[in-house]
Enzyme design. Structure first.
Site, PDB file in Angstrom:
ATOM      1  CD  GLN A   1      -3.142   0.726   0.541  1.00 44.12           C
ATOM      2  OE1 GLN A   1      -3.608  -0.397   0.571  1.00 44.12           O
ATOM      3  NE2 GLN A   1      -3.681   1.693  -0.157  1.00 44.12           N
ATOM      4  CG  PHE A   2       1.978   3.479  -3.691  1.00 42.13           C
ATOM      5  CD1 PHE A   2       1.969   4.841  -3.958  1.00 42.13           C
ATOM      6  CD2 PHE A   2       1.130   2.652  -4.418  1.00 42.13           C
ATOM      7  CE1 PHE A   2       1.123   5.374  -4.925  1.00 42.13           C
ATOM      8  CE2 PHE A   2       0.278   3.161  -5.374  1.00 42.13           C
ATOM      9  CZ  PHE A   2       0.274   4.530  -5.635  1.00 42.13           C
ATOM     10  CB  THR A   3      -1.974   5.214  -1.029  1.00 44.89           C
ATOM     11  OG1 THR A   3      -2.588   4.118  -0.355  1.00 44.89           O
ATOM     12  CG2 THR A   3      -2.083   5.034  -2.534  1.00 44.89           C
TER      13      THR A   3
END
Length: 150
Positions: A78-80
């Site tokens: 989950q890079f966000t």
């Protein structure tokens, strides 16, 4: 590393209409990696999550870990989680780790968590468009950041 940990009754991740992984009672971990992260961050976070006492015991007190209940884990990249929202209304992702740096740490995290809980860990697919479904139990949601251990 940043993680959002959710206690779930069940969870799954679907990619292109196909269920890649599904779990029953356990933890859904959304995992973000930045370029400053190291194997020390992986080891610290795995230990914290594997021993996190968020499952109820017989007196309805959260005093059991995923290991204690024999629960399952699903880890989704989950890079966000590294969104910067200070300027304007469109988030920036400049703090998210590069693929070259993040993928090996994500894979190491999944492997070490699997070893810690004694069973395979379900995963998404790094960089894919994923649909994550879950039934949050409680709800119990905890955020951890390896750069903020205090």
């Amino acid at each position: 590393m940043r993680a959002v940990i959710q206690r779930v009754s069940h969870a799954s991740v679907t990619i292109e209409g196909r269920v890649k992984a599904a779990i029953s009672e356990g933890l859904l971990v959304l995992l973000g990696v930045c370029d400053e992260d190291t194997m020390e961050d992986v080891e610290w976070l795995v230990k914290k999550i594997a021993n996190l006492r968020v499952f109820d015991e017989e007196n309805h007190v959260m005093n059991r870990s995923i290991q204690d209940i024999g629960g399952e884990a699903l880890v989704v990249s989950q890079f966000t989680l590294y969104a910067s929202y200070k300027k304007g209304n469109r988030p920036s992702w400049f703090r998210a780790g590069s693929h070259e740096h993040s993928i090996p740490l994500y894979e190491a995290f999944c492997q070490q968590l699997s070893e810690a809980i004694g069973k395979p860990v379900g995963t998404g697919e790094f960089g894919a468009d994923m649909k994550v479904e879950l039934l949050n139990d409680g709800p119990v949601t905890i955020c951890m950041d390896t750069k903020n251990k205090e």
